[in-house]
Structure formats: structure tokens, C-alpha cells
Design a protein around this motif. Structure first.
Motif, mmCIF file in Angstrom:
data_model
loop_
_atom_site.group_PDB
_atom_site.id
_atom_site.type_symbol
_atom_site.label_atom_id
_atom_site.label_comp_id
_atom_site.label_asym_id
_atom_site.label_seq_id
_atom_site.Cartn_x
_atom_site.Cartn_y
_atom_site.Cartn_z
ATOM 1 N N MET A 32 1.229 -1.310 -0.253
ATOM 2 C CA MET A 32 0.529 -0.007 -0.204
ATOM 3 C C MET A 32 1.062 1.270 0.053
ATOM 4 S SD MET A 32 -3.100 -0.763 2.415
ATOM 5 C CE MET A 32 -4.087 0.211 2.474
ATOM 6 N N ASP A 87 -5.594 -4.431 4.994
ATOM 7 C CA ASP A 87 -6.954 -3.742 6.033
ATOM 8 C C ASP A 87 -6.419 -2.096 6.426
ATOM 9 O OD1 ASP A 87 -5.339 -4.897 7.850
ATOM 10 O OD2 ASP A 87 -6.680 -5.182 9.049
ATOM 11 N N ALA A 88 -4.997 -1.944 6.402
ATOM 12 C CA ALA A 88 -4.426 -0.461 6.720
ATOM 13 C C ALA A 88 -4.911 0.196 6.789
ATOM 14 C CB ALA A 88 -2.986 -1.104 6.855
ATOM 15 N N GLU A 89 -4.725 1.388 6.998
ATOM 16 C CA GLU A 89 -5.239 2.939 7.068
ATOM 17 C C GLU A 89 -4.439 3.760 7.151
ATOM 18 O OE1 GLU A 89 -8.678 6.012 7.730
ATOM 19 O OE2 GLU A 89 -9.062 3.375 8.115
ATOM 20 N N PRO A 90 -3.265 4.014 7.020
ATOM 21 C CA PRO A 90 -2.022 4.666 7.107
ATOM 22 C C PRO A 90 -2.043 5.581 6.827
ATOM 23 C CG PRO A 90 -1.645 3.825 4.900
ATOM 24 C CD PRO A 90 -2.533 3.050 5.139
ATOM 25 N N GLU A 91 -3.812 6.683 6.669
ATOM 26 C CA GLU A 91 -4.134 8.125 6.312
ATOM 27 C C GLU A 91 -3.238 8.088 7.587
ATOM 28 O OE1 GLU A 91 -5.950 5.564 4.501
ATOM 29 O OE2 GLU A 91 -4.999 6.236 2.453
ATOM 30 N N GLN A 92 -3.979 8.174 8.757
ATOM 31 C CA GLN A 92 -4.076 8.544 10.016
ATOM 32 C C GLN A 92 -2.714 8.786 10.813
ATOM 33 O OE1 GLN A 92 -7.038 7.199 12.930
ATOM 34 N NE2 GLN A 92 -7.547 5.460 11.469
ATOM 35 N N LYS A 109 -5.772 -0.243 11.537
ATOM 36 C CA LYS A 109 -6.698 -0.697 10.334
ATOM 37 C C LYS A 109 -8.075 0.094 10.062
ATOM 38 C CE LYS A 109 -5.617 -6.000 12.621
ATOM 39 N NZ LYS A 109 -6.213 -6.654 13.041
ATOM 40 N N LYS A 110 -8.587 -0.450 9.255
ATOM 41 C CA LYS A 110 -9.648 0.472 8.785
ATOM 42 C C LYS A 110 -10.810 1.011 9.028
ATOM 43 C CE LYS A 110 -8.534 -0.267 3.843
ATOM 44 N NZ LYS A 110 -9.039 -1.260 2.740
ATOM 45 N N GLY A 111 -11.365 1.863 9.893
ATOM 46 C CA GLY A 111 -12.132 2.293 10.704
ATOM 47 C C GLY A 111 -12.272 1.954 12.212
ATOM 48 N N GLU A 112 -10.550 2.220 12.640
ATOM 49 C CA GLU A 112 -10.097 1.936 13.958
ATOM 50 C C GLU A 112 -9.111 2.787 14.175
ATOM 51 O OE1 GLU A 112 -7.125 -1.371 15.750
ATOM 52 O OE2 GLU A 112 -6.274 -0.078 14.730
#
Length: 189
Positions: A32, A87-92, A109-112
Motif C-alpha cells: 500500500m 486492512d491498514a489505514e496509513p492516512e492517519q 486498521k480501517k475504521g480504527e
């Protein structure tokens, strides 16, 4: 007829071998976060240092572990080594932030949602990490205005991360008295 069976069986075996070769030589999926490369004009010039930046990466990564990085490395650099999961969300995370020795990077993770302490509390109780702070964060320290914050950032670009608190004396406008007043507010690894 027997001859045709051999050809068909040979063709089927060759087909299976070709498909097997295609799967074996398939490149892994693109992570990603693409590989980060620093161009010569963007690179942080560091003095030859024996010290390395050690950080712990955990959360939504394939390889949670402790990583040793060169001085001047960024969060995005270490995440390329840890490899983000699907399912990682590195945008945070701030992928451009300089790594601070001894820090922990948790990839949500996404949604976390990441738990983030309010900036004012962190600045007042723990101080500002001078090697990774932004101009605005530096200006929260009593006695540092826009000019001194810019002087610190320019020093970091030219000489690399500070290795000791005393090294701040090399920055224009920082004498002993100024440093004494800021000692509780500026953190240098």
C-alpha cells in the motif's frame, strides 16, 4: 490412436508446467505504501554517525518488529520495511514525519481511530521532540518564535538530527541562557 494420447498427455503436462511457472514467478502484490526514495536535493545531510534510530512498528503490518533506521529516516520509510496489510489505514499517520529514536508507530486498521493525546498536554508535560517537530510545534515552546523555529529547521536540513541538547548551541540565536530556559520544553534524543 495410442500416439495421439501421448501427444495430448504431453501437451497437458506442458500446460501445467507453464501455469505453474507463471504462478511461481508472479511478483508479489504492490504494498500500500510505495518505496520512498529521497532525491539528492531533498535528502537530509547528516554528519557521519554511528547511532541509528530504533523504532517499534506494530498494528496493521505484516512484520511488526523493532527496526533500525538511519538518521533522517521518515515514518514512510520504516513502513515500507514492515509492509502494510490490506486492512491498514496509513492516512492517519504522518508518513513524512522524521523518526524519533525509541518511538512506537502503531498502524491502525480501517475504521480504527488512533488515540492521540492533545498537543498542548504533550508539549507541556513531555516537551517537543526537536528532531521531528514542525515549525508550529517548535513555536509552542516559550522563547521560540518564527525566526528561531526556522533556524532550528534549517540546521536540521544542513546538519541532520541533533544528537545532544548541547548541540542546540550551534543554532544561531541559541545561547546558554536561552537553552537553560527551554530545557524542560525541548527534547533531544
Amino acid at each position: 490412436m495410442e500416439k495421439w494420447k501421448r501427444y495430448v498427455i504431453g501437451l497437458v503436462v506442458a500446460l501445467f508446467m507453464a501455469v505453474g511457472y507463471m504462478f511461481a514467478s508472479k511478483q508479489p502484490e504492490t504494498p500500500m505504501v510505495e518505496q520512498f526514495e529521497l532525491k539528492a536535493e531533498e535528502s537530509v545531510q547528516a554528519e557521519p554517525a554511528t547511532g541509528r534510530v530504533v523504532v517499534y512498528v506494530t498494528g496493521a503490518v505484516v512484520s511488526p518488529d523493532v527496526y533500525e533506521m538511519p538518521p533522517g529516516a521518515r515514518v514512510g520509510d520504516v513502513l515500507t520495511l514492515a509492509v502494510l496489510t490490506a486492512d491498514a489505514e496509513p492516512e492517519q499517520l504522518n508518513l513524512a514525519q522524521l523518526l524519533v529514536d525509541g518511538s512506537k508507530i502503531t498502524v491502525p486498521k480501517k475504521g480504527e481511530l488512533l488515540e492521540v493525546a492533545p498537543e498542548t498536554t504533550e508539549t507541556e508535560t513531555n516537551g517537543v521532540h526537536v528532531n521531528s517537530a514542525t515549525k508550529e510545534e517548535l513555536m509552542t515552546v516559550p522563547g521560540i518564535g518564527p525566526a528561531k523555529a526556522e533556524a532550528i529547521l534549517n540546521y536540521l536540513k544542513e546538519h541532520g538530527p541533533f544528537k545532544s541538547y548541547e548541540e542546540l548551541r550551534n543554532v544561531k540565536g541559541f545561547g546558554e541562557k536561552t537553552l537553560e530556559n527551554m530545557k524542560g520544553y525541548l527534547l533531544v534524543p
